[in-house]
Design a protein around this motif. Structure first.
Motif, PDB file in Angstrom:
ATOM      1  N   ALA A 112       4.871  -3.855  -8.493  1.00 48.21           N
ATOM      2  CA  ALA A 112       4.252  -2.780  -7.717  1.00 48.21           C
ATOM      3  C   ALA A 112       5.301  -1.847  -7.143  1.00 48.21           C
ATOM      4  O   ALA A 112       5.133  -0.615  -7.126  1.00 48.21           O
ATOM      5  CB  ALA A 112       3.395  -3.374  -6.607  1.00 48.21           C
ATOM      6  N   LEU A 113       6.414  -2.391  -6.663  1.00 45.51           N
ATOM      7  CA  LEU A 113       7.492  -1.554  -6.134  1.00 45.51           C
ATOM      8  C   LEU A 113       8.123  -0.715  -7.239  1.00 45.51           C
ATOM      9  O   LEU A 113       8.549   0.418  -6.999  1.00 45.51           O
ATOM     10  CB  LEU A 113       8.549  -2.434  -5.457  1.00 45.51           C
ATOM     11  CG  LEU A 113       8.135  -3.048  -4.108  1.00 45.51           C
ATOM     12  CD1 LEU A 113       9.143  -4.096  -3.667  1.00 45.51           C
ATOM     13  CD2 LEU A 113       7.979  -1.976  -3.041  1.00 45.51           C
ATOM     14  N   ASP A 114       8.173  -1.254  -8.455  1.00 44.09           N
ATOM     15  CA  ASP A 114       8.740  -0.490  -9.574  1.00 44.09           C
ATOM     16  C   ASP A 114       7.867   0.707  -9.945  1.00 44.09           C
ATOM     17  O   ASP A 114       8.364   1.693 -10.498  1.00 44.09           O
ATOM     18  CB  ASP A 114       8.898  -1.392 -10.799  1.00 44.09           C
ATOM     19  CG  ASP A 114      10.013  -2.418 -10.618  1.00 44.09           C
ATOM     20  OD1 ASP A 114      10.910  -2.171  -9.788  1.00 44.09           O
ATOM     21  OD2 ASP A 114       9.965  -3.464 -11.293  1.00 44.09           O
ATOM     22  N   ARG A 115       6.570   0.619  -9.656  1.00 43.53           N
ATOM     23  CA  ARG A 115       5.643   1.639 -10.128  1.00 43.53           C
ATOM     24  C   ARG A 115       5.253   2.660  -9.052  1.00 43.53           C
ATOM     25  O   ARG A 115       4.303   3.425  -9.244  1.00 43.53           O
ATOM     26  CB  ARG A 115       4.364   0.969 -10.657  1.00 43.53           C
ATOM     27  CG  ARG A 115       4.575   0.107 -11.901  1.00 43.53           C
ATOM     28  CD  ARG A 115       3.240  -0.352 -12.461  1.00 43.53           C
ATOM     29  NE  ARG A 115       2.521  -1.190 -11.527  1.00 43.53           N
ATOM     30  CZ  ARG A 115       2.664  -2.520 -11.437  1.00 43.53           C
ATOM     31  NH1 ARG A 115       3.519  -3.148 -12.239  1.00 43.53           N
ATOM     32  NH2 ARG A 115       1.966  -3.218 -10.554  1.00 43.53           N
ATOM     33  N   VAL A 137       0.868  -1.179   0.000  1.00 40.04           N
ATOM     34  CA  VAL A 137       0.000   0.000   0.000  1.00 40.04           C
ATOM     35  C   VAL A 137       0.902   1.227   0.000  1.00 40.04           C
ATOM     36  O   VAL A 137       1.871   1.295   0.774  1.00 40.04           O
ATOM     37  CB  VAL A 137      -0.920   0.027   1.235  1.00 40.04           C
ATOM     38  CG1 VAL A 137      -1.683   1.350   1.305  1.00 40.04           C
ATOM     39  CG2 VAL A 137      -1.881  -1.154   1.211  1.00 40.04           C
ATOM     40  N   THR A 138       0.629   2.200  -0.868  1.00 40.07           N
ATOM     41  CA  THR A 138       1.338   3.477  -0.829  1.00 40.07           C
ATOM     42  C   THR A 138       0.340   4.589  -0.539  1.00 40.07           C
ATOM     43  O   THR A 138      -0.852   4.470  -0.846  1.00 40.07           O
ATOM     44  CB  THR A 138       2.062   3.761  -2.157  1.00 40.07           C
ATOM     45  OG1 THR A 138       1.127   3.729  -3.236  1.00 40.07           O
ATOM     46  CG2 THR A 138       3.166   2.744  -2.405  1.00 40.07           C
ATOM     47  N   PHE A 139       0.840   5.667   0.070  1.00 38.74           N
ATOM     48  CA  PHE A 139      -0.057   6.776   0.404  1.00 38.74           C
ATOM     49  C   PHE A 139       0.655   8.106   0.248  1.00 38.74           C
ATOM     50  O   PHE A 139       1.875   8.216   0.406  1.00 38.74           O
ATOM     51  CB  PHE A 139      -0.600   6.631   1.837  1.00 38.74           C
ATOM     52  CG  PHE A 139       0.453   6.704   2.911  1.00 38.74           C
ATOM     53  CD1 PHE A 139       0.786   7.917   3.503  1.00 38.74           C
ATOM     54  CD2 PHE A 139       1.118   5.557   3.341  1.00 38.74           C
ATOM     55  CE1 PHE A 139       1.757   7.992   4.490  1.00 38.74           C
ATOM     56  CE2 PHE A 139       2.083   5.627   4.333  1.00 38.74           C
ATOM     57  CZ  PHE A 139       2.403   6.845   4.910  1.00 38.74           C
ATOM     58  N   ASN A 140      -0.101   9.121  -0.104  1.00 35.70           N
ATOM     59  CA  ASN A 140       0.310  10.529  -0.127  1.00 35.70           C
ATOM     60  C   ASN A 140      -0.949  11.354   0.109  1.00 35.70           C
ATOM     61  O   ASN A 140      -1.468  11.342   1.227  1.00 35.70           O
ATOM     62  CB  ASN A 140       1.053  10.905  -1.419  1.00 35.70           C
ATOM     63  CG  ASN A 140       0.545  10.143  -2.624  1.00 35.70           C
ATOM     64  OD1 ASN A 140      -0.630  10.247  -2.989  1.00 35.70           O
ATOM     65  ND2 ASN A 140       1.424   9.350  -3.237  1.00 35.70           N
ATOM     66  N   ALA A 153       4.630   5.835  -7.261  1.00 37.91           N
ATOM     67  CA  ALA A 153       4.593   7.218  -7.748  1.00 37.91           C
ATOM     68  C   ALA A 153       4.429   8.168  -6.568  1.00 37.91           C
ATOM     69  O   ALA A 153       3.622   7.923  -5.664  1.00 37.91           O
ATOM     70  CB  ALA A 153       3.440   7.391  -8.736  1.00 37.91           C
ATOM     71  N   LEU A 154       5.174   9.278  -6.599  1.00 41.21           N
ATOM     72  CA  LEU A 154       5.153  10.238  -5.503  1.00 41.21           C
ATOM     73  C   LEU A 154       4.173  11.376  -5.785  1.00 41.21           C
ATOM     74  O   LEU A 154       3.965  11.763  -6.937  1.00 41.21           O
ATOM     75  CB  LEU A 154       6.550  10.813  -5.272  1.00 41.21           C
ATOM     76  CG  LEU A 154       7.678   9.819  -5.011  1.00 41.21           C
ATOM     77  CD1 LEU A 154       8.969  10.562  -4.699  1.00 41.21           C
ATOM     78  CD2 LEU A 154       7.318   8.871  -3.882  1.00 41.21           C
ATOM     79  N   ALA A 155       3.574  11.911  -4.728  1.00 38.72           N
ATOM     80  CA  ALA A 155       2.675  13.053  -4.823  1.00 38.72           C
ATOM     81  C   ALA A 155       2.701  13.784  -3.484  1.00 38.72           C
ATOM     82  O   ALA A 155       3.299  13.322  -2.514  1.00 38.72           O
ATOM     83  CB  ALA A 155       1.251  12.611  -5.169  1.00 38.72           C
ATOM     84  N   GLN A 156       2.041  14.932  -3.419  1.00 44.92           N
ATOM     85  CA  GLN A 156       2.078  15.751  -2.214  1.00 44.92           C
ATOM     86  C   GLN A 156       1.171  15.190  -1.116  1.00 44.92           C
ATOM     87  O   GLN A 156       0.300  14.367  -1.371  1.00 44.92           O
ATOM     88  CB  GLN A 156       1.662  17.179  -2.546  1.00 44.92           C
ATOM     89  CG  GLN A 156       2.675  17.910  -3.422  1.00 44.92           C
ATOM     90  CD  GLN A 156       2.275  19.345  -3.656  1.00 44.92           C
ATOM     91  OE1 GLN A 156       1.105  19.704  -3.503  1.00 44.92           O
ATOM     92  NE2 GLN A 156       3.238  20.175  -4.025  1.00 44.92           N
ATOM     93  N   LEU A 157       1.415  15.667   0.099  1.00 36.04           N
ATOM     94  CA  LEU A 157       0.655  15.374   1.316  1.00 36.04           C
ATOM     95  C   LEU A 157       0.997  13.990   1.882  1.00 36.04           C
ATOM     96  O   LEU A 157       1.602  13.149   1.213  1.00 36.04           O
ATOM     97  CB  LEU A 157      -0.855  15.510   1.084  1.00 36.04           C
ATOM     98  CG  LEU A 157      -1.301  16.873   0.557  1.00 36.04           C
ATOM     99  CD1 LEU A 157      -2.827  16.925   0.437  1.00 36.04           C
ATOM    100  CD2 LEU A 157      -0.800  18.000   1.452  1.00 36.04           C
TER     101      LEU A 157
END
Length: 769
Positions: free
Chosen positions: A649-652, A627-630, A654-658
């Motif tokens: 999934a680890l390769d993909r 699970v990723t979160f921003n 993606a970063l975003a704010q918050l």
């Protein structure tokens, strides 16, 4: 810190230390030792397994000498109390005044050496006693009595002003102690005859002794030893040129000598002057400088009660070989330690300007980087701001953590806020050495001072929770009440002595270079250079001319068996099936670089891959999810045994704010309640974040953490870097040992490995296949 009048011990439960905040109570039992000191029996301590497991984390246990007792503790975001050894009751100590400590993992015991300080009596073994405290049971014995350690110069019972003891600070009894890397020999600095003694342990047999290196110098009369360290089979000891006889600051010098363990080959490996600028401290008569001064029996700055006199109390090494020197202020052992020193008819607190009866000890830590086979001149501002009041006055004790390049230093914590001096207490400070930090990343209260006539009121053990305010402009020596108003004498002398990590020693394969010429260890007024060593070839260096080599017969290849010893703790073999969810912070701050120069997210992904490699991924084995979160949260990979799915999934990522930690944990809880969660598998969630809950309050993240636990999962939390809410992450974790701190992204692999070892596992899980 909850200190109860009855001083009961809270025993460890469920494998988690619930240490008592008050003293362990001891009772005498039949029998004794060869030294004649009584044996004291404790009522509990830290189990070997608990201490050993903590060594695999970023937060091992630390032992600190606290005037007349030993305190074992961890950095505890949830304000767990500390475990204390050595006190029979609130007023009496079973070991008396101590400073030097050494921890033996082989025995799971702490050795504590007697020391001389004004107003604190010796224990039953007198000035030469070295006590052994069983860390699992609290039992106290005295296996070692160091000969010729001096007389007891205290006023009887160390009561009253005990002014007769002032002069002998740093000159009698014992200084630092250290164990060799095999933990079979203990080295002790005798301050009275200024020799270093070597004993076998645990039997306490005296092996030999030899003079400190300073006794070969022209300034031998002013050579004052204290600190010790053993590294790579070499003994290091620290000596101060005290300048007491000529009283010139320019003569002050810290010198480190090295030798073999038996004292042979004594030579200087480092020397630095101590006439550097240390800033000022604002007092009633102005801002006096707090430079180091020559040793004197009475303060030269009487009206200010500030007269720092250096003692090279401890020696340490960073991971890259940099030299660490812990400087203790001798004044701290010369001043009266607390209000009890002035009890009795006709015994009143001293007036201001009447010598160092009260005062403040201002120590330091010096850092010398490696350069050209030796060490550079020290960085005097490495651990504190310069040219102003220094927030953390070191007290000489140093230790480095085995799991990360971090220094733990004993100190007095105080600062200046809005015209108030806040003396927070006697503390341990954590400094990440690789980050060149000038302020500590963690602060933990190690002790609150010596024996008090009344139980100490309950208070938090977070040091800044209950500071003692002193109005700006009032001398630190001014008598104060507990509420900060003029009245009874307040404790100001330092309480924290030596600090040691409660872990096995790190064995170094090669010795640290020693660039300076050898010095004869025999005391003399003139140095005698060691003879040049000539290497004579042995007969086997060159074959005789007539020798004819005989061909060896050809051997048939065959398997060989090599023994291997594993240091990993034994895993719990049932149940072997795990459902693991990795919850990863994907906010834009994860682009910041680690000390290795790569983005934090790359280090986090690499650590996650290593963690997954430790699992037994199979349909009937372990399953994992990501699970990723921003600003939101994504289930990038559901619970699966497919390694390719997890890697993709680890390769993909993606970063975003918050930083919506709450949404990440909610997504994990939802997957734990899905059809993919297996009822017969043990569930765990590993949350990694490098920031604080944003934009929602942290209470939302704590609510989501409770949802994860309610779904039957064990929750591990990892705080990456400095901008994290340690307190909240500690509360969110399932237990005190389930929260980890990673000062840098490069530390994550070790932390994920520690978590893998903490999980129920099949016998092969901790070895990647």
């Amino acid at each position: 810190m909850d200190r109860r009048a009855e001083h009961e011990v809270r025993r460890p439960s469920a494998g988690v230390l619930r240490a008592c905040a008050a003293a362990v109570t001891f009772v005498a039992v039949a029998g004794g030792l060869a030294t004649g000191a009584p044996r004291q029996q404790g009522r509990g301590g830290i189990p070997v397994a608990v201490a050993g497991a903590a060594c695999n984390t970023m937060n091992p246990f630390v032992a600190a000498a606290c005037v007349d007792r030993v305190v074992l503790f961890q950095d505890t975001p949830s304000d767990q109390p500390h475990l204390e050894f050595g006190r029979k009751n609130v007023q009496d100590s079973a070991i008396g005044a101590i400073w030097g400590l050494a921890y033996s993992a082989r025995e799971h015991a702490v050795y504590a050496a007697a020391t001389h300080r004004r107003g604190v009596a010796f224990g039953p073994g007198g000035p030469g006693a070295v006590y052994r405290i069983d860390a699992a049971t609290g039992d106290i014995t005295q296996p070692i009595a160091v000969p010729d350690a001096g007389a007891d110069h205290h006023f009887p019972g160390a009561r009253g002003t005990d002014a007769s003891a002032r002069y002998w600070a740093g000159k009698t009894s014992l200084g630092d102690i250290d164990l060799d890397e095999a933990e079979t020999e203990l080295f002790v600095t005798n301050l009275d005859d200024r020799r270093i003694y070597r004993f076998s342990v645990p039997d306490g047999r005296l092996i030999d002794s030899f003079p400190n290196g300073g006794l070969d110098e022209a300034w031998a009369d002013d050579a004052r030893p204290w600190g010790l360290a053993v590294r790579a089979g070499t003994l290091y000891h620290g000596v101060i040129h005290s300048a007491e006889n000529e009283v010139r600051r320019s003569l002050l010098r810290a010198v480190v000598y090295a030798s073999r363990l038996d004292g042979r080959g004594m030579h200087v490996v480092y020397s630095t002057t101590l006439d550097y600028t240390r800033g000022t401290i604002q007092l009633i008569s102005g801002p006096p400088r707090v430079e180091w001064w020559p040793w004197q029996s009475i303060s030269l700055n009487r009206e200010m009660n500030v007269h720092p006199m250096p003692i090279l109390a401890d020696i340490g090494f960073a991971a890259d070989g940099a030299l660490l020197l812990g400087l203790k202020d001798r004044l701290g052992d010369m001043v009266a330690p607390d209000a009890t020193a002035f009890e009795g008819p006709g015994l009143n607190p001293p007036s201001i300007g009447n010598g160092p009866d009260v005062g403040v000890a201002l120590g330091d830590v010096l850092y010398a980087p490696v350069q050209d086979g030796g060490w550079q001149p020290p960085d005097h501002t490495r651990f504190h701001p310069a040219a102003r009041i220094q927030e953390n006055w070191a007290q000489g004790g140093l230790a480095t953590l085995p799991t990360t390049d971090t220094l733990v230093a004993g100190a007095t914590r105080f600062d200046q806020r809005a015209g108030i001096y806040n003396i927070g207490g006697q503390v341990a400070l954590w400094y990440p050495l690789y980050a060149h930090a000038k302020v500590p990343t963690r602060i933990e209260l190690a002790c609150l001072g010596p024996t008090q006539p009344q139980p100490i009121a309950a208070r938090s053990n977070r040091v800044h929770a209950a500071p003692l305010g002193i109005p700006l402009g009032m001398p630190l020596g001014m008598p104060l009440r507990d509420d900060g108003e003029p009245g009874s004498v307040m404790f100001i002398a330092p309480a924290v002595g030596d600090v040691e990590v409660v872990c096995p020693p790190v064995v170094h394969p090669t010795a640290t270079p020693s660039p300076t010429p050898l010095i004869s260890p025999t005391p003399s007024s003139t140095r005698t250079p060691s003879p040049t060593r000539t290497v004579t070839p042995t007969p086997t260096d060159t074959p005789p001319p007539t020798a004819t080599p005989t061909p060896s017969p050809t051997r048939t290849p065959a398997p060989i068996h090599l023994p291997i010893a594993l240091s990993e703790p034994a895993c719990v073999p049932v149940p072997p099936r795990l459902d693991i969810l990795l919850v990863l912070d994907a906010s834009t701050s994860m682009r910041d670089l680690t000390r290795a120069g790569r983005p934090k997210i790359d280090a986090a992904v690499a650590a996650a891959r290593d963690f997954i490699a430790r699992l037994n991924l199979a349909a009937d084995g372990d399953h994992a999810a990501l699970v990723t979160f921003n600003a939101g949260a994504t289930l990038d990979a559901p619970l699966t045994a497919d390694r390719a799915t997890l890697d993709g999934a680890l390769d993909r990522v993606a970063l975003a704010q918050l930083t919506r930690i709450d949404l990440g944990l909610d997504a994990a809880a939802a997957e734990l309640t899905s059809a993919r969660r297996r009822a017969d598998a043990t569930a765990a969630v590993v949350l990694l974040t490098d920031g604080r809950s944003n934009p929602v309050p942290v209470s939302e993240a704590e609510r989501a953490a409770e949802g994860v636990k309610a779904a039957g999962a064990r929750l591990f939390t990892i705080g990456l870097g400095q901008d994290v809410d340690r307190e909240a992450l500690g509360r969110m974790a399932s237990g005190p040992n389930d929260y980890f701190e990673a000062p840098d992204g490069e530390d994550l692999t070790a932390i994920y490995g520690a978590i893998a070892r903490a999980l129920p596992c099949a016998p092969y899980r901790n070895w990647p296949r």
